[in-house]
Write a protein that holds these residues in place. Sequence first.
Motif, mmCIF file in Angstrom:
data_model
loop_
_atom_site.group_PDB
_atom_site.id
_atom_site.type_symbol
_atom_site.label_atom_id
_atom_site.label_comp_id
_atom_site.label_asym_id
_atom_site.label_seq_id
_atom_site.Cartn_x
_atom_site.Cartn_y
_atom_site.Cartn_z
ATOM 1 N N LEU A 119 0.854 -1.187 0.000
ATOM 2 C CA LEU A 119 0.000 0.000 0.000
ATOM 3 C C LEU A 119 0.887 1.233 0.000
ATOM 4 C CD1 LEU A 119 -2.670 -1.041 2.679
ATOM 5 C CD2 LEU A 119 -2.923 -1.042 0.190
ATOM 6 N N ASN A 120 0.409 2.320 -0.576
ATOM 7 C CA ASN A 120 1.238 3.516 -0.695
ATOM 8 C C ASN A 120 1.038 4.490 0.460
ATOM 9 O OD1 ASN A 120 2.411 2.656 -3.057
ATOM 10 N ND2 ASN A 120 0.875 3.596 -4.352
ATOM 11 N N ASP A 121 0.618 3.973 1.620
ATOM 12 C CA ASP A 121 0.434 4.891 2.735
ATOM 13 C C ASP A 121 1.768 5.521 3.121
ATOM 14 O OD1 ASP A 121 1.361 2.460 3.615
ATOM 15 O OD2 ASP A 121 -0.260 2.101 5.035
ATOM 16 N N GLY A 122 1.697 6.725 3.682
ATOM 17 C CA GLY A 122 2.893 7.469 4.022
ATOM 18 C C GLY A 122 3.558 6.935 5.272
ATOM 19 N N THR A 123 4.582 7.652 5.716
ATOM 20 C CA THR A 123 5.381 7.183 6.842
ATOM 21 C C THR A 123 5.245 8.098 8.054
ATOM 22 O OG1 THR A 123 6.971 6.287 5.246
ATOM 23 C CG2 THR A 123 7.679 6.410 7.539
ATOM 24 N N PHE A 124 5.503 9.390 7.886
ATOM 25 C CA PHE A 124 5.577 10.306 9.015
ATOM 26 C C PHE A 124 4.456 11.346 8.953
ATOM 27 C CE2 PHE A 124 10.004 9.087 7.994
ATOM 28 C CZ PHE A 124 10.296 8.396 9.158
ATOM 29 N N MET A 125 3.810 11.577 10.075
ATOM 30 C CA MET A 125 2.834 12.662 10.172
ATOM 31 C C MET A 125 3.553 13.952 10.567
ATOM 32 S SD MET A 125 0.855 12.356 13.846
ATOM 33 C CE MET A 125 0.527 10.603 13.822
ATOM 34 N N LEU B 130 -1.306 10.281 7.227
ATOM 35 C CA LEU B 130 -2.522 10.192 8.033
ATOM 36 C C LEU B 130 -3.521 9.188 7.449
ATOM 37 C CD1 LEU B 130 -3.044 14.020 8.739
ATOM 38 C CD2 LEU B 130 -2.241 12.294 10.361
ATOM 39 N N ALA B 131 -3.019 8.099 6.878
ATOM 40 C CA ALA B 131 -3.917 7.096 6.288
ATOM 41 C C ALA B 131 -4.888 6.528 7.314
ATOM 42 C CB ALA B 131 -3.107 5.964 5.653
ATOM 43 N N ALA B 132 -4.479 6.425 8.564
ATOM 44 C CA ALA B 132 -5.318 5.794 9.589
ATOM 45 C C ALA B 132 -6.581 6.579 9.904
ATOM 46 C CB ALA B 132 -4.505 5.591 10.873
ATOM 47 N N VAL B 133 -6.598 7.873 9.606
ATOM 48 C CA VAL B 133 -7.772 8.682 9.980
ATOM 49 C C VAL B 133 -8.670 9.013 8.790
ATOM 50 C CG1 VAL B 133 -6.751 9.643 12.049
ATOM 51 C CG2 VAL B 133 -6.410 10.826 9.891
#
Length: 377
Positions: A25-31, A234-237
Amino acid sequence: MDGNNTPALNVTTAPADAPLLNLGLNDGTFMPASCAAILQAAAHPTGLRNYSSPDNRLMREAIAKADGVRPEHVFVHNGSGPILKQVIPSVIRQKIMSSPLRMLSHLLFKNGCPLITPTLTYEKAPAKAVALGLKVEMIESRPEDGFRLDRDELRKRLRKRPGFVYVVNPNNPTGHIQLEPEEVGALLKEFPDSLFWLDEAYIHYAGMEHSVSRLVPDHPNLLVSRTFSFAWGLAAVRIGYLLGAPEEVERQSATLTDYRVGALQEALAVAALTDPDHLSSIQRSTAEARAQLTAGLAGLPGVEVFPSVTNFLLCRLTAGSRLQTGAELVGRLAARGVRIKSFAPFGPYRHDAYFRITTGLPDEQARLIAEIRAILA
């Protein structure tokens, strides 16, 4: 780090009990640091007791300021996926019904407003169009041309009939810029009866000078979608938004209730957009991770890596590989607790030899390279 200073990956075999590693998945790393502060401020018993603003005005105003539009141009939702699922059938239906000729063409040939998109791109948009019974016209992009979108072919299609042009920019999974703002502006003027959707989910990695958001107020035939899942980490939200003509925003908003984006989501979005340091930091850290991953992959037999400006790399198995397809590599890695992505055929177009990997932390990338090396050995 860049150039010759890029450190080599410490490639070791992962332990048998290593946790699942998902680089598919292309979700990011750092918020942003500002978002971490929001979460800390909410960490008490009454921290989440209040609703957001009913129409998410605070978030829409922050987006409008960042993108050079008015709040009336901003439609927000719980992620860009729901926006695609809701808006694509809506705008296509509206486009077809606005013209008796297009309605007749749709009834007879399903091409009242065909979706036009390049091959090897984000598959959910054409899949959604097919599910709606619409014609999808693919413009083939080739690795020998750098996966370049053929502008002449696009114009040729649009001169035949108006269409719905969907372009991911930068493209997923190739990781390159498809169209620059001046090119989009020219197309919008040349084909005012066609609709152009620029999916800018990864634009922040490439730099905002490549964005077309500033064209939205002057072009009612332009839609631009974004997400907070990737560069903002911020993929989780689940926060996404669409920029378009005010009448389109009103039409889409009318189908949903107020308070659709929660107070915590809204606060995180505003904090992210107003953080002064995050984007430059994430561009640097992603470039470093991309360089490290590219170096590690380049040392593997039978693996070709394509250039990218995003947080993922498109790769291809070549004649020197023991494996035949990306799906075979995906399956073998999954058995070792590592996930990457391969590509299913779409119509006559096949990309069997390709696979995509999302950048990760240094130890995650080291584990990935070790696992692929073991499979290819």
